[in-house]
Write a protein that holds these residues in place. Structure first.
Motif, PDB file in Angstrom:
ATOM      1  N   LEU A   1     -14.989  69.544  32.914  1.00 31.36           N
ATOM      2  CA  LEU A   1     -14.054  69.665  31.827  1.00 31.36           C
ATOM      3  C   LEU A   1     -14.341  70.624  31.023  1.00 31.36           C
ATOM      4  N   VAL A   2     -15.690  70.471  30.343  1.00 31.22           N
ATOM      5  CA  VAL A   2     -16.268  71.599  29.327  1.00 31.22           C
ATOM      6  C   VAL A   2     -16.243  73.014  30.133  1.00 31.22           C
ATOM      7  N   ILE A   3     -16.662  72.977  30.991  1.00 31.53           N
ATOM      8  CA  ILE A   3     -16.860  74.384  31.902  1.00 31.53           C
ATOM      9  C   ILE A   3     -15.449  74.908  32.014  1.00 31.53           C
ATOM     10  N   ARG A   4     -14.571  74.210  32.813  1.00 34.38           N
ATOM     11  CA  ARG A   4     -13.023  74.724  33.052  1.00 34.38           C
ATOM     12  C   ARG A   4     -12.384  74.818  31.813  1.00 34.38           C
ATOM     13  N   ASN A   5     -12.630  74.462  30.794  1.00 32.09           N
ATOM     14  CA  ASN A   5     -11.667  74.785  29.716  1.00 32.09           C
ATOM     15  C   ASN A   5     -12.638  75.294  28.440  1.00 32.09           C
ATOM     16  N   LYS A   6     -13.103  76.517  28.735  1.00 32.68           N
ATOM     17  CA  LYS A   6     -14.023  76.876  27.618  1.00 32.68           C
ATOM     18  C   LYS A   6     -13.247  77.684  26.503  1.00 32.68           C
ATOM     19  N   LYS A   7     -12.156  77.769  26.614  1.00 29.50           N
ATOM     20  CA  LYS A   7     -11.310  78.484  25.577  1.00 29.50           C
ATOM     21  C   LYS A   7     -10.966  77.202  24.682  1.00 29.50           C
ATOM     22  N   LEU A   8     -11.038  76.037  25.119  1.00 30.64           N
ATOM     23  CA  LEU A   8     -10.795  74.768  24.141  1.00 30.64           C
ATOM     24  C   LEU A   8     -11.879  74.967  23.103  1.00 30.64           C
ATOM     25  N   TYR A   9     -12.961  75.421  23.437  1.00 34.59           N
ATOM     26  CA  TYR A   9     -14.202  75.248  22.523  1.00 34.59           C
ATOM     27  C   TYR A   9     -13.951  75.827  21.134  1.00 34.59           C
TER      28      TYR A   9
END
Length: 297
Positions: A13-21
């Motif tokens: 989830l963290v890798i696939r949604n990098k822009k959420l960071y």
């Protein structure tokens, strides 16, 4: 296996949604200078309690201690500022927590999302997130009360209470790990179902999947410790290299990206654990239906 599946899904989830960071990063960059300004400049923290000044009179050293009234005033002012900062931090974290988790849940169903829409959703729903976090934090504190009580009683008994102290410490570790899983679950449930009441399903999910929750909490705890350890040298380096006035601000801003990563990982862990516990509950229902039909696979 359930805990490992949820843990690996967290990284996915963290890798696939990098822009959420970007969302927790914005939050951390707002809170960093704010905490440095509001808390770092506090006379109570800078001077410490009852600091003394030494003067010499002949061969006699005279110590002049700050008055207790003055120290009490500084402490009261610090507590007021701390409370004010706490309220601001809770509101901001509630907004961004809902926004990030909503985006993560959308990504699991291949739904598109924009950061601006998620931010608006977070503003709309932050009161609910704030209430849930406070309630489940209180539940966790109540769970911690028993092992702390055992440790306290054992300490008062001296050598005779050593067993109570050991048992209490072991229980404290187990409860802390369990509490980590418990506190990350309510907001993903709330974000998906839209009801505050539904978030209390987290209690049932944890109870019926205790081993998975404990194992997942332990794995997540290890990662959080690793992030904190990685952040520690930053504070040391800035204290050495920056001037005294700027060190607090530089340190806070330098640690902001790692703080954001910690928040992002914890929120992703909640979404991943929720999905895994849902899957396990669905499997249990299928098994029950097969048992009723007299079928075995």
């Amino acid at each position: 296996m359930g805990a490992m599946d949820a843990f690996s899904r967290t990284f996915t989830l963290v890798i696939r949604n990098k822009k959420l960071y970007l969302l927790p990063l914005i939050m951390s960059l707002i809170l960093a200078p704010l905490s440095a300004y509001m808390l770092g400049n506090s006379p109570f923290l800078q001077n410490g309690p009852l600091q003394s000044n030494q003067t010499h009179s002949g061969d006699v050293i005279i110590e002049e201690h700050g008055s207790l009234a003055g120290e009490t005033t500084h402490m009261n002012e610090f507590l007021k500022i701390l409370a004010m900062y706490g309220v601001i931090a809770l509101i901001l974290s509630s907004i961004f927590q809902y926004s990030v988790i909503k985006g993560l849940l959308k990504s699991l169903t291949d739904s598109e999302y924009s950061l601006s829409e998620l931010a608006v959703d977070g503003i709309k729903h932050f009161p609910g997130v704030l209430v849930l976090n406070l309630i489940f934090t209180l539940i966790s504190l109540l769970l911690v009360a028993l092992p702390v009580l055992l440790v306290g009683i054992g300490a008062m008994l001296g050598g005779a209470g050593l067993i109570l102290v050991i048992v209490g410490l072991l229980l404290l570790i187990l409860v802390a790990i369990l509490s980590l899983s418990l506190t990350v679950l309510p907001v993903p449930i709330y974000a998906e179902k839209g009801s505050l009441g539904s978030a209390f399903e987290a209690l049932g999910l944890i109870y019926s999947n205790m081993k998975t929750a404990m194992a997942f909490g332990f794995l997540t705890f290890i990662i959080l410790i690793a992030i904190e350890v990685a952040a520690a040298p930053i504070s040391v380096i800035t204290q050495i290299t920056a001037s005294k006035e700027a060190a607090t601000y530089v340190s806070a801003l330098a640690q902001a990206p790692l703080d954001a990563l910690l928040y992002f990982f914890v929120w992703a862990a909640g979404a991943a654990l929720y999905r895994e516990l849902q899957r396990l509950e669905d499997l249990k229902k299928v098994d029950m239906e097969l048992d009723e039909l007299g079928l075995e696979f």
